[in-house]
Design an enzyme around this catalytic site. Structure first.
Site, short mmCIF file in Angstrom:
data_model
loop_
_atom_site.label_atom_id
_atom_site.label_comp_id
_atom_site.label_asym_id
_atom_site.label_seq_id
_atom_site.Cartn_x
_atom_site.Cartn_y
_atom_site.Cartn_z
N SER A 114 1.27 -1.21 -0.21
CA SER A 114 0.06 0.25 -0.16
C SER A 114 0.30 0.98 -0.26
O SER A 114 0.34 2.46 0.52
CB SER A 114 -0.86 -0.17 1.22
OG SER A 114 -0.51 0.05 2.38
N ASN A 136 -1.97 -2.59 13.07
CA ASN A 136 -3.57 -2.40 13.15
C ASN A 136 -4.05 -0.75 13.81
O ASN A 136 -4.67 -0.12 13.32
CB ASN A 136 -3.78 -3.61 13.83
CG ASN A 136 -3.91 -4.45 12.60
OD1 ASN A 136 -3.50 -4.52 11.85
ND2 ASN A 136 -4.48 -6.25 13.53
N HIS A 142 -39.00 24.47 -10.75
CA HIS A 142 -39.75 23.44 -12.06
C HIS A 142 -38.31 23.79 -12.92
O HIS A 142 -39.11 23.47 -13.99
CB HIS A 142 -40.99 23.37 -12.50
CG HIS A 142 -42.21 22.70 -11.16
ND1 HIS A 142 -42.05 21.51 -10.93
CD2 HIS A 142 -42.37 23.83 -10.42
CE1 HIS A 142 -43.15 21.29 -9.78
NE2 HIS A 142 -42.70 23.19 -9.62
N SER A 156 -13.17 25.17 -27.92
CA SER A 156 -13.00 24.10 -28.81
C SER A 156 -12.25 23.59 -29.93
O SER A 156 -11.78 24.84 -30.04
CB SER A 156 -14.83 24.16 -29.53
OG SER A 156 -15.16 23.98 -30.39
N LYS A 200 -16.48 29.17 -29.44
CA LYS A 200 -17.44 28.75 -28.39
C LYS A 200 -17.00 29.17 -27.27
O LYS A 200 -15.37 29.27 -27.46
CB LYS A 200 -17.66 26.53 -28.17
CG LYS A 200 -18.27 26.21 -29.13
CD LYS A 200 -19.37 25.72 -28.92
CE LYS A 200 -19.64 25.87 -27.07
NZ LYS A 200 -20.08 24.43 -27.42
N ASN A 231 -16.19 27.13 -23.43
CA ASN A 231 -17.42 26.50 -22.48
C ASN A 231 -17.02 26.81 -20.72
O ASN A 231 -15.72 27.12 -20.62
CB ASN A 231 -16.65 25.08 -22.92
CG ASN A 231 -17.17 25.00 -24.37
OD1 ASN A 231 -18.24 25.46 -25.12
ND2 ASN A 231 -16.82 24.41 -25.18
N GLU A 236 -18.96 22.17 -15.13
CA GLU A 236 -18.78 20.84 -15.80
C GLU A 236 -18.24 19.05 -15.31
O GLU A 236 -18.76 18.92 -14.38
CB GLU A 236 -18.66 20.45 -16.82
CG GLU A 236 -20.09 21.66 -17.59
CD GLU A 236 -19.15 21.77 -19.51
OE1 GLU A 236 -19.75 20.29 -20.01
OE2 GLU A 236 -19.09 22.61 -19.77
N TYR A 252 -9.65 -6.40 12.69
CA TYR A 252 -9.49 -5.29 11.61
C TYR A 252 -9.34 -7.11 10.53
O TYR A 252 -8.93 -7.95 10.95
CB TYR A 252 -7.39 -5.56 11.57
CG TYR A 252 -6.76 -4.60 10.29
CD1 TYR A 252 -6.64 -3.98 10.08
CD2 TYR A 252 -6.08 -5.78 9.60
CE1 TYR A 252 -6.04 -3.66 8.27
CE2 TYR A 252 -5.28 -5.67 8.39
CZ TYR A 252 -5.33 -4.11 7.55
OH TYR A 252 -4.64 -3.96 6.41
N GLN A 290 -7.02 -1.47 4.06
CA GLN A 290 -6.14 -0.98 2.95
C GLN A 290 -6.57 -0.44 2.14
O GLN A 290 -6.39 0.47 2.26
CB GLN A 290 -5.14 -2.57 2.97
CG GLN A 290 -3.91 -1.25 1.53
CD GLN A 290 -3.02 -2.66 2.05
OE1 GLN A 290 -2.28 -2.87 3.11
NE2 GLN A 290 -3.07 -2.82 0.80
N LYS A 342 -7.78 3.53 2.34
CA LYS A 342 -7.38 4.85 1.84
C LYS A 342 -7.51 5.43 0.68
O LYS A 342 -7.62 6.56 0.22
CB LYS A 342 -5.38 4.83 2.16
CG LYS A 342 -5.67 4.75 3.57
CD LYS A 342 -4.55 4.08 3.92
CE LYS A 342 -4.13 2.28 4.29
NZ LYS A 342 -4.99 2.27 5.41
N1 ARG Z 1 -1.09 -1.59 4.93
C1 ARG Z 1 -2.10 -2.04 6.12
C2 ARG Z 1 -3.11 -1.04 6.15
O1 ARG Z 1 -3.32 -0.31 5.63
C3 ARG Z 1 -1.74 -1.51 7.53
C4 ARG Z 1 -2.08 -2.43 8.14
C5 ARG Z 1 -1.41 -3.80 8.29
N2 ARG Z 1 -1.66 -4.54 9.59
C6 ARG Z 1 -1.85 -6.21 8.59
N3 ARG Z 1 -2.70 -7.45 9.86
N4 ARG Z 1 -1.74 -7.28 7.62
O2 ARG Z 1 -4.47 -1.11 6.41
#
Ligand code: ARG
Length: 456
Positions: A23, A110, A156, A277, A283, A285, A290, A317, A322, A325
């Site tokens: 991650s 965690n 309306h 455009s 144009k 825009n 938008e 957990y 993950q 995020k």
């Molecule tokens: N990269 C993990 C997350 O974003 C961190 C927590 C990982 N914990 C585990 N027991 N694998 O959630």
């Protein structure tokens, strides 16, 4: 990167799994929060006698040097690491040797990641609130200039009753003010500390959760360790509050798009906030508006991603989490991007008062005032309503307006009509008279601006 958890494994992780599992490409942005959380944890470990004071001080210093090196670009997160938590801990151990290995005593990734996201999003909420305040200020500034600029109000999308442009804008100020309130509410529930929840079941070490909570500026430690590591309500609440902001921005954008069409021509966007455009030379825009409208959709998607991700997870957990995020970061990034582009677009647009006024002159938006005129002379509202409907039908047949209809014609419908009916249906008077609290009269708009500015 070597794995800290490799002890019980006899094989290398498959390279595809490594990449799949990692991650760091999206959580490295939390490095400041991660280091802050670790500094608080190490400080507490030293104070509680779980590690020595010297070790604690060395770890804090090491973490500070890592932070400084990342800030100046001397140290870059290693994209082959599993996540930012592992990267920083490994770097600390590289710098300190075995002292670095003591940081993770009585902690799990965690509770670590749960703390990090909260700290990170706390900062983002402050930024979003700041941007909203600037947006509201801009809205108030324009509303002040146009407190008496008459335009048709719609229901309306049909011309309905006369209002002012200032009044119309101040409706958005109220929405954005509520958005700030929702962010504040979200922050209250977000700002509790999961650190010390451990992997899920707390710890046997004599940790001081009150201390880490205070050091990190949380209101209190979370009261249940399972909840501490498995709660992502705060992400969903924030995504939902952001979705509401995006919905408001999107409605505002939709109106801007309508207003700068040739059909309305109530405003003209500044050249710096419009696009052309590739084929049609004429144009201009409203791409920014938008795109804001379009981005509302993806943010709603982020909100849904988070809800769906959590709905089937057993405590505590699970790695699914993950995925929180990218969804919440996308929501936060996009709302900031949208507000900070939308605000100057609004501030630089030209308001075409004449066109608003001309639109207000057509569409019989003073018909209610005509009926009210009869009511004020003693007629029951339903009868007055019917008579005015007849007058409007007559105007349509004659291709004229209530203002231009001769008094004789009025009199055909009711003896109560007098010369002063023309004052009663004069658009300026119609607006000025709407002094009811929250109404469109210039004085009321000025009061609304005062109300909002005070709350900012
Ligand atoms: N990269 C993990 C997350 O974003 C961190 C927590 C990982 N914990 C585990 N027991 N694998 O959630």
């Amino acid at each position: 990167m070597d794995k800290m958890w490799a002890g019980r494994f006899t094989k290398e992780t498959d390279s595809g799994v490594n990449a799949f599992n990692s991650s760091i490409s999206f959580d490295s942005r939390m490095y400041r929060s991660d280091i802050a959380g670790s500094i608080a944890h190490a400080t507490m470990l030293g104070e509680a006698g779980i590690i020595s004071k010297d070790e604690s001080a060395a770890i804090v210093k090491g973490l500070e040097s890592i932070l400084a090196d990342i800030e100046i670009g001397k140290l870059e997160p290693d994209m082959t690491a599993e996540d930012i938590h592992m990267f920083i801990e490994a770097e600390l151990t590289r710098r300190l040797g075995s002292t670095g290995k003591r940081l993770h005593t009585s902690r799990s990734r965690n509770d670590q990641v749960a703390v990090d996201i909260r700290l990170y999003l706390r900062g983002e909420i402050a930024e979003i609130k700041d941007l909203l305040r600037k947006l509201i200020t801009t809205v108030c500034d324009i509303a002040e200039v146009h407190a008496d600029t008459i335009m048709p109000g719609y229901t309306h999308l049909q011309r309905a009753q006369p209002i002012t442009f200032g009044h119309h804008l101040m409706a958005y100020a109220q929405m954005f003010l509520r958005d700030i309130g929702r962010l504040d509410d979200t922050l209250k529930r977000m700002n509790v500390c999961p650190l010390g929840s451990g992997a899920l079941a707390g710890t046997t070490y004599p940790i001081n959760r009150q201390m880490t909570s205070e050091l990190l500026g949380f209101s209190e430690p979370m009261a249940n360790s399972l909840d501490g590591v498995s709660d992502r309500d705060f992400c969903i609440e924030l995504a939902s509050a952001i979705s509401m902001i995006m919905m408001h921005l999107s409605r505002f954008s939709e109106e801007i798009i309508l207003w700068c069409s040739w059909e309305f021509k109530f405003i003209e966007l500044d050249d710096a906030f419009a696009t052309g455009s590739s084929i049609m030379p004429q144009k201009k825009n409203p791409d920014v508006a938008e795109l804001v409208r379009g981005k509302a959709a993806r943010v709603f998607g982020d909100n849904m991603t988070l809800l769906a991700m959590m709905k089937g997870l057993p405590l505590a957990y699970n790695k699914d989490m993950q995925e929180d995020k990218e969804a919440i970061f996308d929501a936060v990034d996009n709302v900031k991007l949208c507000i900070s582009t939308f605000t100057p677009m609004l501030a630089t647009m030209t308001v075409l008062k004449e066109n608003m006024r001309n639109a207000a002159a057509k569409g019989f938006i003073n018909a209610t005032d005509c009926a009210d005129y009869l009511v004020k002379k003693g007629m029951p509202f339903r009868d007055a309503y019917k008579i005015t409907g007849g007058l409007v039908a007559r105007c349509i047949a004659l291709n004229t307006t209530l203002e231009k209809l001769p008094l004789e014609t009025y009199k055909e419908y009711s003896d109560l009509f007098d010369d002063n009916v023309y004052d009663a249906i004069n658009l300026d008077n119609c607006v000025k008279g709407r002094l009811s609290y929250g109404g469109p009269a210039p004085q009321s708009v000025t009061d609304q601006i005062g109300y909002v500015r005070e709350r900012l």
